[in-house]
Every structure is written in structure tokens, then in C-alpha cells.
Design an enzyme around this catalytic site. Structure first.
Site, short mmCIF file in Angstrom:
data_model
loop_
_atom_site.label_atom_id
_atom_site.label_comp_id
_atom_site.label_asym_id
_atom_site.label_seq_id
_atom_site.Cartn_x
_atom_site.Cartn_y
_atom_site.Cartn_z
N LYS A 22 0.85 -1.21 0.00
CA LYS A 22 0.00 0.00 0.00
C LYS A 22 0.88 1.25 0.00
CE LYS A 22 -1.68 1.59 3.98
NZ LYS A 22 -1.42 3.01 4.31
N ASN A 23 1.91 1.24 0.83
CA ASN A 23 2.72 2.45 1.00
C ASN A 23 3.76 2.66 -0.10
OD1 ASN A 23 1.14 2.99 3.16
ND2 ASN A 23 2.63 2.39 4.70
N CYS A 116 -5.33 11.81 12.54
CA CYS A 116 -6.07 10.55 12.44
C CYS A 116 -6.01 9.90 13.82
CB CYS A 116 -5.46 9.65 11.37
SG CYS A 116 -3.87 8.96 11.84
N ARG A 121 -0.31 13.83 13.14
CA ARG A 121 0.18 13.66 11.77
C ARG A 121 0.46 15.00 11.08
NH1 ARG A 121 -1.31 8.50 10.18
NH2 ARG A 121 0.44 8.57 8.72
C1 EPZ Z 1 4.18 6.76 6.60
O1 EPZ Z 1 3.38 7.76 7.18
C2 EPZ Z 1 3.26 5.56 6.39
N1 EPZ Z 1 2.17 5.93 5.48
C3 EPZ Z 1 2.69 5.11 7.73
O2 EPZ Z 1 1.89 3.95 7.50
C4 EPZ Z 1 3.86 4.74 8.64
O3 EPZ Z 1 3.36 4.37 9.91
C5 EPZ Z 1 4.80 5.95 8.79
O4 EPZ Z 1 5.24 6.37 7.48
C6 EPZ Z 1 6.02 5.62 9.62
O5 EPZ Z 1 6.72 4.56 9.05
C7 EPZ Z 1 2.41 5.98 4.14
O6 EPZ Z 1 3.53 5.74 3.69
C8 EPZ Z 1 1.26 6.34 3.26
P1 EPZ Z 1 6.13 10.01 8.86
P2 EPZ Z 1 3.95 9.27 7.28
O7 EPZ Z 1 6.01 11.32 8.17
O8 EPZ Z 1 4.84 9.56 6.17
C9 EPZ Z 1 6.29 13.22 12.30
C10 EPZ Z 1 0.01 2.58 7.68
O9 EPZ Z 1 -0.55 2.01 8.62
N2 EPZ Z 1 6.15 14.24 11.25
O10 EPZ Z 1 7.29 9.13 8.56
O11 EPZ Z 1 2.77 10.16 7.53
C11 EPZ Z 1 5.04 12.38 12.47
O12 EPZ Z 1 4.11 13.02 13.33
C12 EPZ Z 1 0.50 4.00 7.83
O13 EPZ Z 1 0.23 2.06 6.56
C13 EPZ Z 1 6.17 15.59 11.60
O14 EPZ Z 1 6.31 15.94 12.77
O15 EPZ Z 1 4.80 9.19 8.61
C14 EPZ Z 1 5.59 11.10 13.06
O16 EPZ Z 1 5.74 11.29 14.47
C15 EPZ Z 1 0.23 4.55 9.22
N3 EPZ Z 1 6.05 16.51 10.62
C16 EPZ Z 1 6.98 10.98 12.44
O17 EPZ Z 1 7.29 12.28 11.91
C17 EPZ Z 1 5.91 16.18 9.30
O18 EPZ Z 1 5.82 17.08 8.44
C18 EPZ Z 1 7.07 9.98 11.30
O19 EPZ Z 1 6.01 10.27 10.42
C19 EPZ Z 1 5.87 14.80 8.97
C20 EPZ Z 1 6.01 13.86 9.96
#
Ligand code: EPZ
Length: 422
Positions: A22-23, A116, A121
Site C-alpha cells: 500500500k505504501n 487521524c 500527523r
Molecule cells: C508513513 O506515514 C506511512 N504511510 C505510515 O503507515 C507509517 O506508519 C509511517 O510512514 C512511519 O513509518 C504511508 O507511507 C502512506 P512520517 P507518514 O512522516 O509519512 C512526524 C500505515 O498504517 N512528522 O514518517 O505520515 C510524524 O508526526 C500508515 O500504513 C512531523 O512531525 O509518517 C511522526 O511522528 C500509518 N512533521 C513521524 O514524523 C511532518 O511534516 C514519522 O512520520 C511529517 C512527519
């Protein structure tokens, strides 16, 4: 609405084929905005989130043709750059459209994704990075209104290695003017898969899978012809399924090296794991040993398997500490596991799971995608008449026909209409 019903107690046996990730599918479909003509993507899973991003892009004038797991995507005639709230609110990953839209059309109007169940997020790192490449933007009525004549290369440092943030910049930088360097980049296999796809389109990228990625912008990209990688989270879910049910399964069409941390932890739990080229053989142990985990960015233990691993620890021979470091609210499944008799206490970002001899079947409610999978795994071993899992639209976002795949492995699991749903 549907619910899933499970009569637990059957060890999983047989073979299962893993679907496309999916990702990987979501950024790959978004990246098709970067080139005109017919893009071909193979291995695309049939998921609710894939349906959602296609719906958003169709409103922009994108044409899709489906041939089984092959998706043809034509973005020749884009008529809009608007991603509406009604669709974006159901799938945060819509933010992946921002980078390619700005690069291709020079403008974008995308609803702020909002939070969410698992956390706020935020997307501040996406916006800061794109602004450093020359994107102008203002937030109004819940929308990001963005524009740029032509993005220019920049040196970007991510405070946190954000997965979709890294992917947005990869797509934005591919046709920007000049060189972009991303430091503290996310290293997830899905990020690497996107880089491979973009390179097949003519992008000049090196360093994906390391902390530093360098992208030299080119004037235009040719249509993609790319097969996305198998879903490592689905793979891990079935590995835990074999372990928790004391089963014996072969997992086909997977990439074992994407699961090193998971293999290490399940081996410590007592599972007998054999690896072949694209297959993993998992034999569950008689005694499930308690093991601590701490979720980390790749290649650490993935946060998307934390809930599933917690279900396993609920019937371990001791106590385990589960430390969630990525998202601030990713223990929602705990209250549902407690309904099944689990002994779990939470202290901030850590959960202490005291293993019990068994879990008991009960009516439970899915709250997010991976919590749904956790409850299915718990139901597979729960004692009692039947476990009913409601609100499984969460599950359908990220797993392709999961109950059918478990049925084929011998589980007594099926889908029913939820007549109690409003
Ligand atoms: C991706 O989400 C995945 N989704 C998530 O999968 C996965 O859990 C996550 O990466 C971590 O591996 C997709 O790829 C579509 P991040 P993403 O930005 O990119 C913080 C599933 O179940 N952050 O790596 O949204 C954030 O709050 C989903 O398939 C900021 O602070 O995650 C988090 O604490 C759930 N500011 C951390 O970084 C930002 O601008 C990592 O988030 C962006 C992120």
C-alpha cells in the site's frame, strides 16, 4: 457496514501470497503526475486507499485503466489541481499529491490532511522543505493553496526522517532546476521503491536507502513502467499469525530483507524462521517467549507492526515492554485487547504487556488500520464462541481480502453484514 467473525483455535497451515505494498502504491500512483502519456504500474493491490487516491486524481482529469493488478495511468490532460476535503479526510496520504502537482502544474489546492486516530500527523516538514524549493503557499479555510513558477534545487534537512515527506521531495526535486540534497532522509523500502520508479522515468537520483539522497533535476520525465514491491507489513502480519497460532506457513512473493528487525524479534519469541529468495517459512513455537520491542524508523522495528506484535505478547510466557516512538497515540487497540482479557498497562509511550494463558472471544471494534489486524490476530487464538470485529472498513484500507487469505490458511474467519451498525 461489515464485520469480521472469527472462531479461534486453528493453527494456520499452508501458503499465502503477499500483495503489493500500500505504501508503495500510493506514492507510485502520485508520481505518474510527473509525466505525460501512459504510465504502467504492476502489483497494485485492490485497497480502499488506492481507490481513494484514484478518485481524487480522476477529478483532476487523470485517466485510469485497470488490467488485474496492472494499473495504467494517463495524466496527459490535467484539468484541475484540487484535492477536496471530503476525500482527503479519509486518507492522509493525499498529501503525496502536493509535490508532483507543484512540479507538474505549478499550483495545487489540497485540503490539509488533518490528524487521524494514531496521532496529529503534522505536515510541517513537507511544507518547509517545499518552500525552500521555491513553493509559495498560504493556508485558507483548511486548504493549502500552493504555487511555484519552477521549483529549484535546495539542501533540505528533515528534523525527523519523514517517509511521505521524503517521498514528496523526491517527486518535487526530480524535475526541479538544479540539485536537491535531502539529509536525514527516510530509508524505508517504499521510499527506495519510489526512487527506483522515478529513475526508470529518467530521474537522476542516488543515495536512496541512506540518510542522504541527491537528486539532480531534469527537464522532463518519461512515463513509468514499474512493478511495486510486496507489502512488508502484510508479510509481518502473517509471520505473527503463524507464530501466535503455533502454525506452519510459507509466505510467498515477499522480500525477507525488508523484515530483518521483525525476523530477529520473532526468532527471539521462539518462532522457527527459514528464508528463501522470495519466501519465508514460519513455524510457530509451543511456548511464546516475552520479548521487548521499540518502534523505530527503518530498518528498526516498524511502527505499523507494533499492534500486531502486542497481540502476540498478550499470550507470552512473561512480561514485555512495547515502546512506541513514532506516533503519539498508537495504543488505541489496547482497550479492545483488554476486552479480550489482555493484561496491559500504559505509561506514556510504553505499554507493559503481562502474558496470559489465553485470550477470550469478545465483540471488539477496529479503530485504525493496523489495530484491525491486531484484533484479527487476537481473534485467531481467542477461546470462546466467536470474536466479532466491527468497523472493518479500517482494515480494507490497507489489506487486500485479508480474511480470505486467512481462510485459505485454515482459519475459521468470515465477513458478515453488521446489522447493529447505524
Ligand atoms: C508513513 O506515514 C506511512 N504511510 C505510515 O503507515 C507509517 O506508519 C509511517 O510512514 C512511519 O513509518 C504511508 O507511507 C502512506 P512520517 P507518514 O512522516 O509519512 C512526524 C500505515 O498504517 N512528522 O514518517 O505520515 C510524524 O508526526 C500508515 O500504513 C512531523 O512531525 O509518517 C511522526 O511522528 C500509518 N512533521 C513521524 O514524523 C511532518 O511534516 C514519522 O512520520 C511529517 C512527519
Amino acid at each position: 457496514m461489515d464485520k469480521i467473525v472469527i472462531q479461534g483455535g486453528i493453527p494456520l497451515k499452508g501458503q499465502v501470497d503477499i500483495s503489493g505494498a500500500k505504501n508503495s502504491a500510493l506514492p507510485a500512483i502520485s508520481a505518474c503526475l510527473l509525466s505525460k502519456g501512459w504510465n504502467r504500474l504492476q502489483g497494485i493491490p485492490e485497497l480502499k486507499d488506492v481507490h481513494t487516491i484514484k478518485k481524487i486524481m480522476e477529478e483532476m482529469g487523470v485517466v485510469f485503466k485497470e488490467q488485474g493488478e496492472t494499473l495504467l495511468v494517463n495524466t496527459e490532460n490535467l484539468t484541475s489541481c484540487h484535492a477536496p476535503y471530503e476525500l482527503v479526510k479519509t486518507m492522509r496520504a493525499s498529501i503525496l499529491l502536493l509535490g508532483p502537482l507543484i512540479a507538474r502544474m505549478g499550483r495545487a489546492k489540497i485540503s490539509m490532511p488533518g490528524g487521524c486516530a494514531i496521532g496529529a500527523r503534522p505536515i510541517n516538514l513537507h511544507l518547509k522543505a517545499l518552500s525552500s524549493m521555491g513553493m509559495d503557499m498560504y493556508l485558507e479555510h483548511g486548504y493549502i493553496n500552493a504555487s511555484a513558477k519552477r521549483l529549484k534545487g535546495a539542501r533540505i534537512f528533515f528534523d525527523i526522517p519523514t517517509v511521505t515527506g521524503t517521498e514528496n521531495i523526491l517527486m518535487a526535486a526530480a524535475t526541479a532546476k538544479g540539485v536537491t540534497v535531502i539529509e536525514n532522509a527516510a530509508k524505508e523500502p517504499e521510499v527506495q521503491d519510489l526512487a527506483c520508479m522515478l529513475r526508470s522515468m529518467g530521474a537522476r537520483i542516488e543515495g536512496e536507502g541512506t540518510d542522504t539522497i541527491l537528486i539532480e533535476g531534469v527537464d522532463e520525465l518519461r512515463p513509468a513502467d514499474h512493478r511495486i514491491i510486496p507489502d512488508r507489513i502484510e508479510t509481518g502480519t502473517f509471520m505473527i499469525g503463524a507464530t501466535i497460532t503455533k502454525g506452519d506457513i510459507w509466505i510467498n512473493n515477499c522480500i525477507p530483507e525488508h523484515l530483518t528487525a521483525v525476523i530477529e524479534k520473532l526468532t527471539a519469541v521462539g518462532a522457527d524462521i527459514h528464508i528463501e529468495d522470495k519466501r519465508i517459512h514460519v513455524i510457530g513455537p509451543d511456548i511464546i517467549r516475552s520479548v521487548d520491542i521499540k518502534t523505530m524508523p527503518y530498518p528498526g522495528f516498524p511502527t505499523d507492526l507494533q499492534a500486531q506484535f502486542m497481540a502476540l505478547m498478550c499470550i507470552s510466557d512473561g512480561s514485555s515492554i512495547i515502546h512506541e516512538t513514532i506516533f503519539e497515540n498508537r495504543f488505541i487497540h489496547v482497550s479492545e485487547l483488554r476486552r479480550m482479557g489482555a493484561d496491559i498497562s500504559i505509561d506514556g509511550s510504553q505499554a507493559l504487556v503481562r502474558g496470559k494463558d489465553r485470550l477470550l472471544a469478545a465483540p471488539v471494534m477496529a479503530t485504525d488500520l493496523r489495530a484491525s489486524a491486531c484484533l484479527v490476530l487476537a481473534g485467531l487464538i481467542a477461546e470462546g464462541e466467536r470474536t466479532e470485529i466491527r468497523r472493518i472498513y479500517h482494515l480494507d484500507r490497507g489489506y487486500e481480502r485479508l480474511e480470505e487469505k486467512f481462510q485459505k490458511l485454515g482459519a475459521r474467519i468470515w465477513r458478515e453484514k453488521d446489522l447493529s451498525a447505524p
